[in-house]
Structures are given as structure tokens and as C-alpha cells.
Design an enzyme around this catalytic site. Sequence first.
Site, PDB file in Angstrom:
ATOM      1  N   GLY A  10      -2.936  17.664  11.257  1.00 58.74           N
ATOM      2  CA  GLY A  10      -3.123  17.156   9.884  1.00 58.74           C
ATOM      3  C   GLY A  10      -4.145  17.842   8.943  1.00 58.74           C
ATOM      4  N   ALA A  12      -7.362  17.390   8.622  1.00 57.31           N
ATOM      5  CA  ALA A  12      -8.823  17.713   9.419  1.00 57.31           C
ATOM      6  C   ALA A  12      -8.221  19.061  10.370  1.00 57.31           C
ATOM      7  CB  ALA A  12      -9.150  16.567  10.215  1.00 57.31           C
ATOM      8  N   LYS A  34       1.817  16.508  17.935  1.00 54.71           N
ATOM      9  CA  LYS A  34       2.845  15.794  18.473  1.00 54.71           C
ATOM     10  C   LYS A  34       4.192  15.863  17.558  1.00 54.71           C
ATOM     11  CE  LYS A  34       1.234  11.139  17.812  1.00 54.71           C
ATOM     12  NZ  LYS A  34       1.061   9.608  18.269  1.00 54.71           N
ATOM     13  N   PHE A 113     -11.278   5.357  -9.378  1.00 59.24           N
ATOM     14  CA  PHE A 113     -10.988   5.025  -8.231  1.00 59.24           C
ATOM     15  C   PHE A 113     -11.902   3.800  -7.821  1.00 59.24           C
ATOM     16  CE2 PHE A 113      -7.853   5.957  -4.553  1.00 59.24           C
ATOM     17  CZ  PHE A 113      -6.807   6.445  -5.412  1.00 59.24           C
ATOM     18  N   TRP A 152       4.190  19.055  21.024  1.00 58.36           N
ATOM     19  CA  TRP A 152       3.376  18.861  22.232  1.00 58.36           C
ATOM     20  C   TRP A 152       2.540  17.599  22.334  1.00 58.36           C
ATOM     21  CZ3 TRP A 152       2.917  22.491  26.709  1.00 58.36           C
ATOM     22  CH2 TRP A 152       3.702  23.588  26.405  1.00 58.36           C
ATOM     23  N   GLN A 227      -9.695  -1.482   7.621  1.00 58.89           N
ATOM     24  CA  GLN A 227      -9.466  -1.596   6.066  1.00 58.89           C
ATOM     25  C   GLN A 227      -8.040  -1.923   5.897  1.00 58.89           C
ATOM     26  OE1 GLN A 227      -9.476   1.937   2.986  1.00 58.89           O
ATOM     27  NE2 GLN A 227     -11.140   0.570   2.415  1.00 58.89           N
ATOM     28  N   HIS A 229      -5.597  -2.502   2.530  1.00 58.52           N
ATOM     29  CA  HIS A 229      -5.693  -2.110   1.232  1.00 58.52           C
ATOM     30  C   HIS A 229      -4.859  -3.193   0.525  1.00 58.52           C
ATOM     31  CE1 HIS A 229      -3.821   0.293  -2.258  1.00 58.52           C
ATOM     32  NE2 HIS A 229      -4.540   1.214  -1.640  1.00 58.52           N
ATOM     33  N   LEU A 239       2.759   1.856   1.062  1.00 64.31           N
ATOM     34  CA  LEU A 239       1.685   1.800   0.216  1.00 64.31           C
ATOM     35  C   LEU A 239       2.035   1.912  -1.259  1.00 64.31           C
ATOM     36  CD1 LEU A 239      -1.748   1.921   0.019  1.00 64.31           C
ATOM     37  CD2 LEU A 239      -1.461   4.120  -0.457  1.00 64.31           C
ATOM     38  N   GLU A 242      -3.463   3.055  -4.990  1.00 62.70           N
ATOM     39  CA  GLU A 242      -4.743   2.466  -5.962  1.00 62.70           C
ATOM     40  C   GLU A 242      -4.615   3.247  -7.236  1.00 62.70           C
ATOM     41  OE1 GLU A 242      -8.239   1.466  -3.940  1.00 62.70           O
ATOM     42  OE2 GLU A 242      -9.569   2.621  -5.145  1.00 62.70           O
ATOM     43  N   ARG A 282     -11.780  -2.279  -1.870  1.00 59.97           N
ATOM     44  CA  ARG A 282     -10.562  -2.635  -1.159  1.00 59.97           C
ATOM     45  C   ARG A 282     -10.861  -3.602  -0.531  1.00 59.97           C
ATOM     46  NH1 ARG A 282      -8.066   2.999   0.403  1.00 59.97           N
ATOM     47  NH2 ARG A 282      -7.576   3.710  -1.463  1.00 59.97           N
ATOM     48  N   HIS A 350      -4.566  -0.260   6.593  1.00 55.36           N
ATOM     49  CA  HIS A 350      -4.521   1.115   6.116  1.00 55.36           C
ATOM     50  C   HIS A 350      -5.386   2.266   6.632  1.00 55.36           C
ATOM     51  CE1 HIS A 350      -3.752   3.805   3.038  1.00 55.36           C
ATOM     52  NE2 HIS A 350      -4.867   3.828   2.421  1.00 55.36           N
ATOM     53  N   TYR A 351      -6.437   1.809   7.170  1.00 57.09           N
ATOM     54  CA  TYR A 351      -7.425   2.905   7.505  1.00 57.09           C
ATOM     55  C   TYR A 351      -8.527   2.242   8.396  1.00 57.09           C
ATOM     56  CZ  TYR A 351     -10.656   6.686   6.926  1.00 57.09           C
ATOM     57  OH  TYR A 351     -11.643   7.690   7.237  1.00 57.09           O
ATOM     58  N   ARG A 385     -14.420   1.920   3.666  1.00 61.37           N
ATOM     59  CA  ARG A 385     -14.266   3.165   2.935  1.00 61.37           C
ATOM     60  C   ARG A 385     -13.856   3.112   1.341  1.00 61.37           C
ATOM     61  NH1 ARG A 385      -9.659   7.002   1.855  1.00 61.37           N
ATOM     62  NH2 ARG A 385      -8.326   5.359   2.764  1.00 61.37           N
ATOM     63  N   LEU A 386     -14.441   3.821   0.340  1.00 61.68           N
ATOM     64  CA  LEU A 386     -14.094   3.786  -0.804  1.00 61.68           C
ATOM     65  C   LEU A 386     -12.644   4.760  -0.803  1.00 61.68           C
ATOM     66  CD1 LEU A 386     -17.167   4.437  -3.116  1.00 61.68           C
ATOM     67  CD2 LEU A 386     -15.973   2.167  -2.193  1.00 61.68           C
ATOM     68  N   GLY A 387     -11.634   4.380  -1.537  1.00 61.75           N
ATOM     69  CA  GLY A 387     -10.348   5.251  -1.696  1.00 61.75           C
ATOM     70  C   GLY A 387     -10.714   6.451  -2.330  1.00 61.75           C
ATOM     71  N   SER A 390     -11.603   9.791   1.760  1.00 59.49           N
ATOM     72  CA  SER A 390     -10.760  10.392   3.095  1.00 59.49           C
ATOM     73  C   SER A 390     -10.303  12.041   3.167  1.00 59.49           C
ATOM     74  CB  SER A 390     -10.014   9.343   3.917  1.00 59.49           C
ATOM     75  OG  SER A 390      -9.377   9.897   4.920  1.00 59.49           O
TER      76      SER A 390
HETATM   77  C1  LIG Z   1       0.046   6.212   2.691  1.00 53.23           C
HETATM   78  C2  LIG Z   1      -1.537   6.463   2.753  1.00 53.23           C
HETATM   79  C3  LIG Z   1      -2.014   7.042   1.741  1.00 53.23           C
HETATM   80  C4  LIG Z   1      -3.195   7.447   1.717  1.00 53.23           C
HETATM   81  N1  LIG Z   1      -3.696   8.128   0.404  1.00 53.23           N
HETATM   82  C5  LIG Z   1      -5.161   8.459   0.470  1.00 53.23           C
HETATM   83  C6  LIG Z   1      -5.545   8.988  -0.710  1.00 53.23           C
HETATM   84  O1  LIG Z   1      -4.907   8.872  -1.758  1.00 53.23           O
HETATM   85  N2  LIG Z   1      -6.768   9.531  -0.723  1.00 53.23           N
HETATM   86  C7  LIG Z   1      -7.574   9.444   0.352  1.00 53.23           C
HETATM   87  O2  LIG Z   1      -8.658   9.779   0.325  1.00 53.23           O
HETATM   88  N3  LIG Z   1      -7.075   9.064   1.658  1.00 53.23           N
HETATM   89  C8  LIG Z   1      -5.644   8.564   1.619  1.00 53.23           C
HETATM   90  N4  LIG Z   1      -5.391   8.136   2.906  1.00 53.23           N
HETATM   91  C9  LIG Z   1      -5.993   8.289   4.074  1.00 53.23           C
HETATM   92  C10 LIG Z   1      -6.009   9.935   4.552  1.00 53.23           C
HETATM   93  O3  LIG Z   1      -4.581  10.217   4.109  1.00 53.23           O
HETATM   94  C11 LIG Z   1      -6.140  10.026   6.057  1.00 53.23           C
HETATM   95  O4  LIG Z   1      -7.063   9.268   6.586  1.00 53.23           O
HETATM   96  C12 LIG Z   1      -5.753  11.292   6.561  1.00 53.23           C
HETATM   97  O5  LIG Z   1      -5.217  12.017   5.677  1.00 53.23           O
HETATM   98  C13 LIG Z   1      -6.108  11.607   7.932  1.00 53.23           C
HETATM   99  O6  LIG Z   1      -6.124  12.828   8.233  1.00 53.23           O
HETATM  100  P1  LIG Z   1      -6.239  13.637   9.754  1.00 53.23           P
HETATM  101  O7  LIG Z   1      -6.193  14.990   9.438  1.00 53.23           O
HETATM  102  O8  LIG Z   1      -7.317  12.841  10.363  1.00 53.23           O
HETATM  103  O9  LIG Z   1      -5.077  12.744  10.630  1.00 53.23           O
HETATM  104  P2  LIG Z   1      -3.443  12.967  10.169  1.00 53.23           P
HETATM  105  O10 LIG Z   1      -3.198  13.645   9.135  1.00 53.23           O
HETATM  106  O11 LIG Z   1      -2.977  11.442  10.603  1.00 53.23           O
HETATM  107  O12 LIG Z   1      -2.917  13.944  11.286  1.00 53.23           O
HETATM  108  C14 LIG Z   1      -3.089  13.645  12.896  1.00 53.23           C
HETATM  109  C15 LIG Z   1      -2.384  14.783  13.748  1.00 53.23           C
HETATM  110  O13 LIG Z   1      -2.841  14.352  15.017  1.00 53.23           O
HETATM  111  C16 LIG Z   1      -1.529  14.636  15.883  1.00 53.23           C
HETATM  112  N5  LIG Z   1      -1.662  13.945  16.889  1.00 53.23           N
HETATM  113  C17 LIG Z   1      -1.676  12.763  17.021  1.00 53.23           C
HETATM  114  N6  LIG Z   1      -2.030  12.313  18.401  1.00 53.23           N
HETATM  115  C18 LIG Z   1      -1.741  13.380  19.187  1.00 53.23           C
HETATM  116  C19 LIG Z   1      -1.330  13.693  20.686  1.00 53.23           C
HETATM  117  N7  LIG Z   1      -1.514  12.662  21.666  1.00 53.23           N
HETATM  118  N8  LIG Z   1      -1.037  14.881  20.923  1.00 53.23           N
HETATM  119  C20 LIG Z   1      -1.021  15.982  19.939  1.00 53.23           C
HETATM  120  N9  LIG Z   1      -0.967  15.702  18.771  1.00 53.23           N
HETATM  121  C21 LIG Z   1      -1.366  14.536  18.150  1.00 53.23           C
HETATM  122  C22 LIG Z   1      -0.393  14.456  14.923  1.00 53.23           C
HETATM  123  O14 LIG Z   1       0.635  15.145  15.374  1.00 53.23           O
HETATM  124  C23 LIG Z   1      -1.162  15.011  13.459  1.00 53.23           C
HETATM  125  O15 LIG Z   1      -0.460  16.170  13.532  1.00 53.23           O
HETATM  126  C24 LIG Z   1      -4.085   7.616   2.861  1.00 53.23           C
HETATM  127  C25 LIG Z   1      -3.453   7.243   4.026  1.00 53.23           C
HETATM  128  C26 LIG Z   1      -2.073   6.613   4.076  1.00 53.23           C
HETATM  129  C27 LIG Z   1      -1.635   6.077   5.282  1.00 53.23           C
END
Ligand SMILES: Cc1cc2nc3c(=O)[nH]c(=O)nc-3n(C[C@H](O)[C@H](O)[C@H](O)COP(=O)(O)OP(=O)(O)OC[C@H]3O[C@@H](n4cnc5c(N)ncnc54)[C@H](O)[C@@H]3O)c2cc1C
Length: 580
Positions: A10, A12, A34, A113, A152, A227, A229, A239, A242, A282, A350-351, A385-387, A390
Site C-alpha cells: 500500500g 506506506a 497479499k 476537512f 504472497w 475511529q 466515521h 464510505l 468527509e 469524527r 473506519h480507522y 485521527r483527523l481526516g 493518514s
Molecule cells: C474508504 C477509505 C477512505 C479513506 N480516505 C482517506 C482520506 O481521504 N484521507 C486520509 O488521509 N485517509 C483516508 N483513509 C485512511 C487511509 O487510506 C489508510 O489509513 C491508509 O491508506 C493505509 O495505508 P497503508 O499503506 O498503511 O495500508 P494499506 O493501503 O491498507 O496496505 C496494506 C498492505 O499490506 C499488505 N498485507 C497485509 N497483510 C499482509 C500479509 N499478511 N502478508 C502480505 N501482505 C500483507 C496488503 O496486501 C496491502 O498491500 C481512508 C480509508 C478508507 C478505508
Amino acid sequence: MIDVLIVGGGGAGLRAAIAVAETAPELTVAVVSKVYPMRSHTVSAEGGAAGVIGIDDSLDEHCYDTVSGGDWLCDQDAVEAFVREAPRELIQLEHWGCPWSREPDGRVAVRPFGGMKRLRTWYAADKTGFHLLHTLFQTTLRHPWIRRYDEWYVTSLVVDDGRVHGVVALDLRTGRVEAIPARAVVLATGGCGRVFPFTTNAAIKTGDGMALAYRAGAPLKDMEFVQYHPTGLPFTGILITEAARAEGGWLLNRDGYRYLQDYDLGTPTPTPKLRSMELGPRDRLSQAFVHEQDKGRTIDTPYGPVVHLDLRHLGAAKIDARIPFVRELCRSYQNLDPATDLIPVRPVVHYMMGGVHTDLDGATTIAGLYAAGETACVSINGANRLGSNSLPEILVFGRRAGLAAAAFARSHREGEPPAVRSQGDDERRRLERARDGSSVGSSGGERIADLRERMQHTLEGAAGIYRTGDALAKAVDTLADLCERAGEARVEDTSATFNTELITLLELRAMLDVARTIVACALGREESRGAHQRVDFPARDDDAYLAHSLVHRAPDGTPSVGLMPVTITCWPPGERVYGR
Ligand SMILES: Cc1cc2nc3c(=O)[nH]c(=O)nc-3n(C[C@H](O)[C@H](O)[C@H](O)COP(=O)(O)OP(=O)(O)OC[C@H]3O[C@@H](n4cnc5c(N)ncnc54)[C@H](O)[C@@H]3O)c2cc1C
């Protein structure tokens, strides 16, 4: 041996991979995910990403909004680093090709926001996450030496003598289980909304990384802060961003009344452009919904009580220009047009504010193990968390964790210890037993779906918007029992190829571990702060609880909760007031 192995594709994870590839091209870097990286939950983010850019804004104000929005539970040194680096990250994304929405004069457009006093949320219409993740993904493709393990599933961390040496992972396509040795590992596995029954989170958000770190001995932090929403579509939990309220949407109760005026939310801004009660934080908005429900002023539907989000006065042209995805979602999933119809909405999980405890560079308590993004708790989100904080968080701390992991890998050049092979073999045997059904106990094993549903409803009942000690104490026992039963749950599919049933079981076990920490931390915190509201302890108690919850896994598998001081730099605890 891989130098830096990143679990998660994702926002991060990909940001961490780019940081390693750009600054340490001599190191080998791999991303294990995965799902195919573009299917990570980041893709579904809609509303935007906060970063100070306006001339009327300041880093100080973004810090203050974040700290007060988090009810003073944020570590302020982390918030300062985050706020300082966020704009640079958003500009970097622009340079990599992210199509930020623009004002007519060409400047980057920013929208208000919730809980933010200034306009500082950058956006790409209401598909911000899609464009952000695409930009990161295409940038990783410029570094073809970033090795990818798509589809994987990481089942465990290889840890020996307090240090991580890689992971064990299952190739979903072939069923092969392999130990992948690595000098440093970054967990970027996202959140765990799926522990609840009604959530905006994708099905893959099962808290795997939190469980991996926790089982390996690293503590989790602030897990009680979940959190809600305020605006999810009933039934699907999809969702409605916001941004819909930022563009002028109203929340109406059954009498067509903008009920938020009756609650202590205020306006989060001194500028008239932002003066909307619908843009409170929120936690407060979700709590107000419960009070409306108690007063009988919500609308009953087959999928629970709702209120209405009204966008009709914005007009079709504005909706299409600023929040087209909202219209698309309402048409596809609710069979209505927000230009002419009211949208039924209700609060939805949501979070996760909590996650793997890390320092400002993503380091955990296990040497060589880092965490970033929603799976981590650094902590900039505190109790709420504030919208739009993240998305910049995953960029800022994804990069930091990548750089720190690279530095660790550079300075630890030893070869592969025997633990990698032996732990890999153990894990292979364990998974084979689960797959061929021989781990099923005398009860014959229960259905995974039944146990999962039970877990989700236990969490909703005990750890929802309002909580009580009695319900939480009962949930502790229920979850312990479910954990035992999940150890014997039935896997009917014995095939090696894409055995999604086996993965579902592994995810359930991860969720149960995480769920137990949520409930244990919520039971331990005898106060109300941000998203954690205890009916039996309604006041915030800074004397006892201006502190993080830190939860370790005890040898018998039960969560053991302690407290850790919060870092305060410039902003002493105060009351959360808006519209100052
Ligand atoms: C619908 C929605 C709307 C949102 N809108 C906003 C917004 O407008 N602004 C904002 O700031 N935040 C928003 N958020 C929050 C924000 O999008 C997320 O907190 C953030 O994108 C998380 O990113 P991440 O890289 O940590 O994890 P993710 O993007 O969830 O990625 C996780 C990764 O880990 C991998 N993974 C997990 N477990 C395993 C495993 N066991 N083995 C191998 N791989 C694994 C998955 O395959 C994936 O690639 C929103 C969230 C949602 C749900």
C-alpha cells in the site's frame, strides 16, 4: 539475502521501497503483498491529504489541530516531524506525477476537512487514494530492482535473539511456504477494521502485521482507539467521504433538522468559508449520532438506524466537479442520486489510531523490525485521527521507516542464521497441518465464518462508540474462548492453489489476537478520551491517563496492558474547543 523486506504494497510500503531504492541503490529491496499492490486499501481513499500550503496557514496550526483533535494523546515530537515533512511529500508526489486538483489560477486546490481550522487538504477530486497509490506504484516501476512478491501472504516473522531475520510467507498461487531471509523488515500491512462487522475497510484489512509483531514480542500501542466515521452507507458500509461535508453537505435527522447545532462541536475554523458544524471531528460527530438515536430522532431502516446527508443544494454541476465518486457510489450501491435525493448514512468503523509501537523512524522494540502506516502507532493520531492526516502519515513515516531500515541493513552484514531455516520448516509443518485438517480437534472444528461473526459482534457490542466496563470484561472472556476455538477451526479446502479458505483462517486468528488487545486496552482505560468513551468513566482523566496504553502478549497468550508517558513539546493539555 534481501537487505530490506517490506511487508505491504500500500502507500506506506511503496513509499518505503522508493526511499530505499533511491537512497541506497546498492541494497536489495523486496515488497511482499497479499494482494497486487494497486489493490491495497490506500487505493480507496477519497477525500484528500493534509499538508500546510496556504499563506494564512502555519505548521504550528496544523500541529495544534492534530494534537487537540487527538485529545492530547499524540506524541508531539512525532506530530511536529509529520507536519513539517507532509508538504514536502505531497510536492514530491506532484513531481512523480500525482494529478492534484487545481484552482483556476493553477495553484494546488485545498479543501476544508473535519477538525482542521484552515484549508489544507490537498485532493485529486475524490479519488485521492487511487491517484496517490498509482503515482507511487508507477514510481516503483522505475526501479526494476525492487523485487515483488505479489500475492504472497506473510504468516510469521523470523525472530532470533531479539532481532528479526526475515519472514515466512505462503505463495498463494502455488501453496509453497518459504522462509525469506532479510536483514531488516518493514511492516506496512495497514489497519484491522474487519474485526468489526460494519466497516469501510476492505476485506484484506485484518490486522496481520499487528498480530505478526505482537506474537513476535513487540508491544502494540493505544489499541482501544477505534475511529468511527460518521457517514457510511447502511448495509455495505461504503464510505461517503468527509469531502461531501467539506463541499457543503448537511447532516439531517428524521425531522429534516441539522441536529449538530445541538451538540458541542462548534465550528473548527475562524474563516467563514469553513463555517460548517458538519466539519466537527469524527469522534464527536459519531457520538452525536448515538444521542440522536437515543432521542428517537434517527430513521429506522432494515440495516439499522440512519440520518440523512443532504447534498441536493450543491447542485449536480458542483457534485460532478468536486465529488464525482460520491455520486457514482450512491448510484451504484444505494440506487439514488445525491443531486436530487437524500443519502442515508450511519457511523461506521473506519480507522485504527493504535498499532505497532514505534519511534519516529518506525523502529519497533525488535532490532531490525520497523513499522509504518496504519499498522503502526508512532503516534500522531492520539485518541482521534483527523481526516486527511493518514495519507500524508503513510508517506512521511513510510519514507522514514524505509531510510532507517536501509541504514540498519547496511550496518548488519552478517549471514543467514540457522533460525531462518528451522522456523521456516516449523511454520511449513504448521500450515500443512491446518490445510489438511489434521489440526482439527475432537470437536471436529467449527466454521471460520461463524467464529468471525461472533468476534465481530462481540467487538461491536463491547468496544463500539460507547463502552462499559461490564461489557468489556465479558468480551475478554468471549474472545479468549473464540481464540481457542479458532485454533481448531475447520478448513475444508485442502488444495494448494489459491487456498483462500486457509488464508481466511490465518486472518481470523490475526484478528482475534488484535481484537483481544483492543478490548483489554479499552477495559484498562478508565476514562473517556477522543474515540474511547466509557459510560462508567465519562470524564477525561489526565492525572491517571495522559499516557499511551502499551500491550504485550503474555506467555499464555493473554494481553498484558501497561501505560507509557505521552511526549509533550509545545502544547500542554487543554480543552478541545473549536472556533477559537
Ligand atoms: C474508504 C477509505 C477512505 C479513506 N480516505 C482517506 C482520506 O481521504 N484521507 C486520509 O488521509 N485517509 C483516508 N483513509 C485512511 C487511509 O487510506 C489508510 O489509513 C491508509 O491508506 C493505509 O495505508 P497503508 O499503506 O498503511 O495500508 P494499506 O493501503 O491498507 O496496505 C496494506 C498492505 O499490506 C499488505 N498485507 C497485509 N497483510 C499482509 C500479509 N499478511 N502478508 C502480505 N501482505 C500483507 C496488503 O496486501 C496491502 O498491500 C481512508 C480509508 C478508507 C478505508
